[in-house]
Scaffold this motif. Structure first.
Motif, PDB file in Angstrom:
ATOM      1  N   LEU A  45       0.822  -1.205   0.000  1.00 43.81           N
ATOM      2  CA  LEU A  45       0.000   0.000   0.000  1.00 43.81           C
ATOM      3  C   LEU A  45       0.856   1.254   0.000  1.00 43.81           C
ATOM      4  CD1 LEU A  45      -3.012  -0.652   2.422  1.00 43.81           C
ATOM      5  CD2 LEU A  45      -3.097  -0.019   0.009  1.00 43.81           C
ATOM      6  N   TYR A  46       1.906   1.246   0.778  1.00 43.77           N
ATOM      7  CA  TYR A  46       2.795   2.405   0.836  1.00 43.77           C
ATOM      8  C   TYR A  46       3.353   2.714  -0.551  1.00 43.77           C
ATOM      9  CZ  TYR A  46       6.980   5.133   1.974  1.00 43.77           C
ATOM     10  OH  TYR A  46       7.957   6.100   2.014  1.00 43.77           O
ATOM     11  N   ARG A  47       3.795   1.707  -1.245  1.00 42.51           N
ATOM     12  CA  ARG A  47       4.341   1.932  -2.582  1.00 42.51           C
ATOM     13  C   ARG A  47       3.259   2.362  -3.566  1.00 42.51           C
ATOM     14  NH1 ARG A  47       7.280  -2.388  -0.646  1.00 42.51           N
ATOM     15  NH2 ARG A  47       5.845  -3.918  -1.571  1.00 42.51           N
ATOM     16  N   SER A  48       2.063   1.787  -3.439  1.00 46.20           N
ATOM     17  CA  SER A  48       0.993   2.154  -4.366  1.00 46.20           C
ATOM     18  C   SER A  48       0.544   3.601  -4.168  1.00 46.20           C
ATOM     19  CB  SER A  48      -0.196   1.207  -4.204  1.00 46.20           C
ATOM     20  OG  SER A  48      -0.890   1.443  -2.993  1.00 46.20           O
ATOM     21  N   LEU A  49       0.742   4.131  -2.970  1.00 48.73           N
ATOM     22  CA  LEU A  49       0.404   5.519  -2.698  1.00 48.73           C
ATOM     23  C   LEU A  49       1.527   6.483  -3.074  1.00 48.73           C
ATOM     24  CD1 LEU A  49      -1.370   5.097   0.759  1.00 48.73           C
ATOM     25  CD2 LEU A  49      -2.460   5.686  -1.410  1.00 48.73           C
ATOM     26  N   GLY A  50       2.652   5.942  -3.534  1.00 49.52           N
ATOM     27  CA  GLY A  50       3.757   6.790  -3.962  1.00 49.52           C
ATOM     28  C   GLY A  50       4.880   6.920  -2.964  1.00 49.52           C
ATOM     29  N   GLY A  51       4.975   5.995  -2.004  1.00 46.21           N
ATOM     30  CA  GLY A  51       6.043   6.054  -1.015  1.00 46.21           C
ATOM     31  C   GLY A  51       7.421   5.990  -1.650  1.00 46.21           C
ATOM     32  N   ILE A  52       8.361   6.730  -1.092  1.00 41.88           N
ATOM     33  CA  ILE A  52       9.696   6.846  -1.701  1.00 41.88           C
ATOM     34  C   ILE A  52      10.804   6.233  -0.849  1.00 41.88           C
ATOM     35  CG2 ILE A  52       9.043   8.915  -2.990  1.00 41.88           C
ATOM     36  CD1 ILE A  52      10.543  10.574  -0.886  1.00 41.88           C
ATOM     37  N   LEU A  53      10.497   5.753   0.358  1.00 41.01           N
ATOM     38  CA  LEU A  53      11.520   5.202   1.244  1.00 41.01           C
ATOM     39  C   LEU A  53      11.536   3.680   1.162  1.00 41.01           C
ATOM     40  CD1 LEU A  53      10.894   7.386   4.427  1.00 41.01           C
ATOM     41  CD2 LEU A  53      12.583   7.773   2.606  1.00 41.01           C
ATOM     42  N   ASP A  54      12.722   3.098   1.272  1.00 45.88           N
ATOM     43  CA  ASP A  54      12.824   1.639   1.282  1.00 45.88           C
ATOM     44  C   ASP A  54      12.292   1.053   2.585  1.00 45.88           C
ATOM     45  OD1 ASP A  54      13.939   1.562  -1.256  1.00 45.88           O
ATOM     46  OD2 ASP A  54      15.996   1.705  -0.488  1.00 45.88           O
ATOM     47  N   GLU A  55      12.581   1.720   3.697  1.00 49.23           N
ATOM     48  CA  GLU A  55      12.126   1.241   5.003  1.00 49.23           C
ATOM     49  C   GLU A  55      11.555   2.413   5.802  1.00 49.23           C
ATOM     50  OE1 GLU A  55      15.133  -0.940   7.045  1.00 49.23           O
ATOM     51  OE2 GLU A  55      15.445  -2.357   5.402  1.00 49.23           O
ATOM     52  N   PRO A  56      10.341   2.812   5.486  1.00 50.55           N
ATOM     53  CA  PRO A  56       9.746   3.949   6.202  1.00 50.55           C
ATOM     54  C   PRO A  56       9.442   3.600   7.653  1.00 50.55           C
ATOM     55  CG  PRO A  56       8.100   2.862   4.880  1.00 50.55           C
ATOM     56  CD  PRO A  56       9.408   2.212   4.525  1.00 50.55           C
ATOM     57  N   GLU A  57       9.550   4.578   8.508  1.00 51.92           N
ATOM     58  CA  GLU A  57       9.152   4.397   9.910  1.00 51.92           C
ATOM     59  C   GLU A  57       7.696   4.830  10.031  1.00 51.92           C
ATOM     60  OE1 GLU A  57      10.487   5.648  14.457  1.00 51.92           O
ATOM     61  OE2 GLU A  57      11.500   6.532  12.728  1.00 51.92           O
TER      62      GLU A  57
END
Length: 209
Positions: A45-57
């Protein structure tokens, strides 16, 4: 507009009046507390929303209301937009009892999600999703804070689906016994607390803890 905190307090008063035993406030779920399948789902979900971090906190806020056996989230205007609709359509969230109504609210009320203050973006949201687009522009970075809020709501949903908690979500747009919940919380209308409790329990999702 009534502040969210005041509306939560009003809902808490109704539910305690209906016999819900309260308990101390609790922090939201953390990825480390979920099984690998749930962590993978949140990562997707994070990636589908456009997340840019490999390991987000990822650190969702605490539950709005905590009672013995159930947690209750009151979702106000800022929680309904196209990004939240994305999270509502994925397993296991799509099977939650509020998913259908919430998808309708996301489509009908997005303009009320707001852009003032840090509603559209914030430094922590931009660290997770990149720079924001101009307000009401959804190409490029879109609204990082909307995305962050949608992801954190989804984490709570997934925690319930995984059996970590029993969760009920209700919205200011919900109608209970012919009255919109927003009007109940503003004191514009009256519904017996027992009726509110029955509605909240009908939205419960997850195990009873």
């Amino acid at each position: 507009m009534t502040k969210t905190g005041a509306r939560v307090t009003a809902l808490d008063r109704l539910l305690q009046g209906a016999g819900f035993p309260s308990r101390p406030a609790e922090r939201g779920p953390r990825l480390s507390e979920l099984a690998q399948a749930q962590r993978t789902a949140i990562g997707g979900l994070y990636r589908s929303l456009g997340g840019i971090l490999d390991e987000p906190e990822l650190r969702p806020g605490g539950w709005d209301l905590a009672y013995d056996g159930i947690r209750v989230e009151l979702d106000e205007e800022m929680h309904f937009n196209r990004y939240r609709a994305v999270t509502l359509g994925v397993d296991p969230i799509a099977s939650a009892p509020w998913a259908g109504a919430y998808d309708d609210y996301c489509r009908a009320h997005e303009r009320r999600s707001g852009t003032g203050g840090r509603r559209w973006s914030s430094p922590s949201a931009e660290r997770m999703f990149g720079a924001a687009a101009p307000q009401w522009t959804f190409e490029g970075g879109g609204a990082p804070r909307w995305k962050q809020r949608a992801l954190y709501d989804a984490m709570k949903d997934v925690a319930a689906a995984a059996g970590a908690i029993r969760l009920s979500r209700v919205s200011v747009y919900d109608v209970i016994d012919g009255v919109r919940l927003e009007d109940l919380l503003r004191g514009r209308a009256v519904v017996p607390p027992s009726v509110v409790r029955t509605f909240v329990e009908s939205r419960a999702f997850g195990v009873n803890r």
